[in-house]
Scaffold this motif. Structure first.
Motif, short mmCIF file in Angstrom:
data_model
loop_
_atom_site.label_atom_id
_atom_site.label_comp_id
_atom_site.label_asym_id
_atom_site.label_seq_id
_atom_site.Cartn_x
_atom_site.Cartn_y
_atom_site.Cartn_z
N VAL A 160 0.84 -1.20 0.00
CA VAL A 160 0.00 0.00 0.00
C VAL A 160 0.87 1.25 0.00
O VAL A 160 0.58 2.22 -0.68
CB VAL A 160 -0.95 0.01 1.22
CG1 VAL A 160 -1.74 1.31 1.29
CG2 VAL A 160 -1.88 -1.19 1.17
N GLY A 161 1.96 1.21 0.76
CA GLY A 161 2.83 2.38 0.86
C GLY A 161 4.28 1.99 1.05
O GLY A 161 4.71 0.88 0.72
N GLY A 162 5.04 2.92 1.64
CA GLY A 162 6.47 2.73 1.81
C GLY A 162 6.84 1.56 2.69
O GLY A 162 7.90 0.94 2.51
N LEU A 163 5.97 1.23 3.65
CA LEU A 163 6.25 0.06 4.49
C LEU A 163 6.30 -1.21 3.66
O LEU A 163 7.10 -2.12 3.94
CB LEU A 163 5.17 -0.07 5.58
CG LEU A 163 5.26 -1.30 6.49
CD1 LEU A 163 6.61 -1.39 7.19
CD2 LEU A 163 4.13 -1.29 7.51
N GLY A 164 5.49 -1.28 2.62
CA GLY A 164 5.51 -2.44 1.73
C GLY A 164 6.85 -2.59 1.04
O GLY A 164 7.36 -3.70 0.86
N ASP A 165 7.44 -1.46 0.63
CA ASP A 165 8.79 -1.49 0.04
C ASP A 165 9.82 -1.94 1.07
O ASP A 165 10.69 -2.76 0.78
CB ASP A 165 9.16 -0.10 -0.49
CG ASP A 165 8.31 0.33 -1.66
OD1 ASP A 165 8.25 -0.40 -2.66
OD2 ASP A 165 7.70 1.41 -1.58
N TYR A 166 9.72 -1.37 2.25
CA TYR A 166 10.66 -1.66 3.34
C TYR A 166 10.64 -3.15 3.69
O TYR A 166 11.68 -3.83 3.70
CB TYR A 166 10.26 -0.80 4.54
CG TYR A 166 11.01 -1.03 5.82
CD1 TYR A 166 12.11 -0.25 6.15
CD2 TYR A 166 10.59 -1.98 6.75
CE1 TYR A 166 12.78 -0.42 7.36
CE2 TYR A 166 11.24 -2.16 7.96
CZ TYR A 166 12.34 -1.38 8.26
OH TYR A 166 13.00 -1.55 9.45
N ALA A 167 9.44 -3.66 3.99
CA ALA A 167 9.33 -5.06 4.39
C ALA A 167 9.53 -6.02 3.23
O ALA A 167 9.84 -7.19 3.44
CB ALA A 167 7.97 -5.31 5.04
N GLY A 168 9.39 -5.52 2.00
CA GLY A 168 9.64 -6.36 0.84
C GLY A 168 11.10 -6.48 0.48
O GLY A 168 11.50 -7.43 -0.20
N SER A 169 11.91 -5.51 0.92
CA SER A 169 13.32 -5.48 0.52
C SER A 169 14.30 -5.76 1.65
O SER A 169 15.34 -6.40 1.44
CB SER A 169 13.65 -4.11 -0.09
OG SER A 169 12.91 -3.86 -1.25
N LEU A 170 14.02 -5.24 2.85
CA LEU A 170 15.02 -5.31 3.92
C LEU A 170 15.35 -6.74 4.36
O LEU A 170 16.53 -7.04 4.58
CB LEU A 170 14.57 -4.46 5.12
CG LEU A 170 15.54 -4.42 6.29
CD1 LEU A 170 16.92 -3.95 5.87
CD2 LEU A 170 14.98 -3.53 7.41
N PRO A 171 14.38 -7.65 4.54
CA PRO A 171 14.76 -9.00 4.99
C PRO A 171 15.80 -9.67 4.09
O PRO A 171 16.78 -10.24 4.59
CB PRO A 171 13.43 -9.75 5.00
CG PRO A 171 12.42 -8.69 5.27
CD PRO A 171 12.91 -7.50 4.51
N ALA A 172 15.61 -9.60 2.78
CA ALA A 172 16.58 -10.21 1.87
C ALA A 172 17.91 -9.47 1.93
O ALA A 172 18.98 -10.10 1.84
CB ALA A 172 16.03 -10.20 0.44
N ALA A 173 17.86 -8.15 2.09
CA ALA A 173 19.10 -7.38 2.21
C ALA A 173 19.84 -7.74 3.49
O ALA A 173 21.08 -7.80 3.51
CB ALA A 173 18.79 -5.88 2.19
#
Length: 488
Positions: free
Chosen positions: A24-37
């Motif tokens: 929905v927003g920026g949290l989706g980007d954050y939680a979609g990218s940070l774990p793999a990073a």
């Protein structure tokens, strides 16, 4: 704690949304990218990390659910009886993602967020508590609970006040990340009470109205609090940005820090972006011009127009400074420019933008829609990116714009201040303004428009902006360091 292959660092990462499942927003980007990073950064540094992601099982999921594996059923105790649910697992980017669904398809389940606080409360408070119960059923003892915003904050509270005395959780530490402080979970007290979670006792540092809000429960209980940029962490202690909690953040600055978010540099890569008319790079900036011509033609302007193209990709609301943008437009008509705005939001702002489009048909186009492909094209074809946010905890758009050679003009707040260099023309990557007023925004925009006339200098600004490293790698390394500090 020193993690090893036989004893990896175990992190339970909880969020309400994560790309590509739902965003929905920026949290989706954050939680979609940070774990793999985080997993990649740990592997690069020789650390052993076992990170698992917990998400609510929203119906609006963007992957094939037939690939999900049911893991277990579970129960969460309530004052009267228990709330039941099921857990499903899916592997993504090599990491296990657990999707927790409450039995009976509780209200708000069909969408990520509901207009009803009670419906969201029934979903997210259950999810927060069920996530902790899941670790026990899996016999997987987490070292760190990494929670995000109010939707998962109750897990931090429950860990501290109920579970910490149990041997299974005695060594577990908690981190609560603030992405957007004004959203605290108001109106959820009835459901908190159903799960036996009382208000916090009165304290000098917290206003009485906040004592039964999920985010406040989590903030008071967390071992560490992180904001999504260093400047936002400092702003939380100020009247303008603290949302009534400045005293709390001042008293708890010893356990509060800021870590800047990153962007997905594979998704946002002008050299490979399939949405563009022509791909380009810092080594081939000339090819960028084809994207501007295509945008101008799409908007009904002359494709060969040499005037600077101002672009905005935004939610149309007060936080994003839409009122400042609207008010600044008539003040700048003595200068040459075209403008394209993409976004949806407040109907009054939408109506006003359409009125301005009618008033300035040879200058302004408003696309009142969500259009992911067009957003990519605007970053790639625009000359100046407009971001007059009243507050911006981190912001991703300015980072994307710079990566695509589009110079931002933004308010000097939060992550905008941390990512945009406005010190001098020798280091410049954009323009910042202080006061949240149309005049201050307009003055900064005038400076940018005047600088655009010197195309040699402007190209240097673009190349410098494109050279900035906004990858998740830097953020992941800082989070790994923070995890270790919490366990020392």
């Amino acid at each position: 704690m020193t993690a090893s292959r036989d004893n990896p660092l175990k992190v339970l990462f909880l969020a309400s949304e994560a790309d590509p499942f739902y965003k929905v927003g920026g949290l989706g980007d954050y939680a979609g990218s940070l774990p793999a990073a985080l997993a990649a950064a740990a592997n690069k540094s020789g650390q052993s990390l076992d990170i698992r992601v917990g998400l609510p099982f929203h119906q609006a999921i963007n992957v094939d659910q037939s690939k999900f594996i049911k893991v277990t059923d579970l129960k969460v105790p309530k004052k009267k009886g228990s709330a039941k649910g099921s857990v499903f697992m899916h592997t993504h980017n090599g990491l296990p993602y657990y999707f927790i669904r409450r039995a009976g398809r509780a209200g708000g389940f069909s969408s990520v967020y509901s207009a009803s606080p009670l419906q969201d409360a029934r979903k997210y408070i259950f999810f927060s508590l069920a996530s902790l119960e899941l670790t026990r059923l899996l016999d997987w003892q987490p070292d760190i609970i990494h929670a995000n915003d109010w939707h998962t904050a109750v897990s931090v509270y429950y860990l501290q006040h109920t579970l910490c005395q149990q041997p299974f959780f005695s060594r577990t530490r908690s981190l609560l990340v603030i992405h957007n402080l004004p959203f605290m979970g108001a109106g959820t007290g009835e459901v908190l009470d159903e799960f036996g979670i009382p208000p916090l006792p009165p304290t000098d540092s917290l206003p009485s109205w906040s004592l039964h809000f999920p985010l406040i429960l989590g903030l008071q209980s967390a071992d560490h609090i992180t904001a999504v940029s260093p400047t936002y962490a400092e702003e939380l202690k100020e009247e303008e940005f603290g949302n009534g909690l400045k005293d709390f953040f001042r008293q708890n600055e010893y356990r509060t820090s800021g870590i800047l978010n990153g962007i997905d540099t594979h998704l946002w890569n002008p050299l490979q972006d399939t949405s563009l008319t022509r791909n380009f790079s810092a080594e081939d900036l000339e090819s960028r011009k084809a994207n501007k011509s295509a945008l101008l033609e799409l908007a009904g302007f002359d494709p060969q127009d040499k005037r600077p193209l101002l672009v905005a990709v935004t939610r149309l609301d007060i936080q994003k400074g839409t009122d400042l943008l609207i008010a600044a437009i008539p003040q700048l008509t003595d200068l040459d420019w075209n403008m394209i705005v993409l976004g949806t939001g407040d109907p009054n702002y939408e109506k006003t933008l359409l009125g301005l489009q009618t008033r300035y048909p040879d200058r302004l186009r408003a696309f009142l829609e969500f259009n992911a492909a067009l957003s990519h094209q605007l970053y790639a074809g625009g000359d100046i990116f407009l971001m007059p946010s009243r507050y911006e905890p981190c912001g991703l758009s300015q980072m994307i714009a710079m990566r695509y050679g589009c110079i931002p003009v933004a308010r000097s707040v939060g992550g905008l201040r941390d990512t945009i260099d406005d010190v001098s023309d020798e280091t410049r990557t954009g323009y910042l303004f202080e006061e949240a007023s149309p005049e201050a925004f307009g003055a900064a925009l005038r400076k940018a428009l005047q600088a655009y006339n010197d195309q040699g200098q402007w190209r240097r600004f673009q190349l410098r902006a494109m050279a900035q490293d906004f990858s998740w790698e830097n953020s992941a390394e800082r989070y790994l360091q923070l995890y270790q500090e919490l366990l020392t």
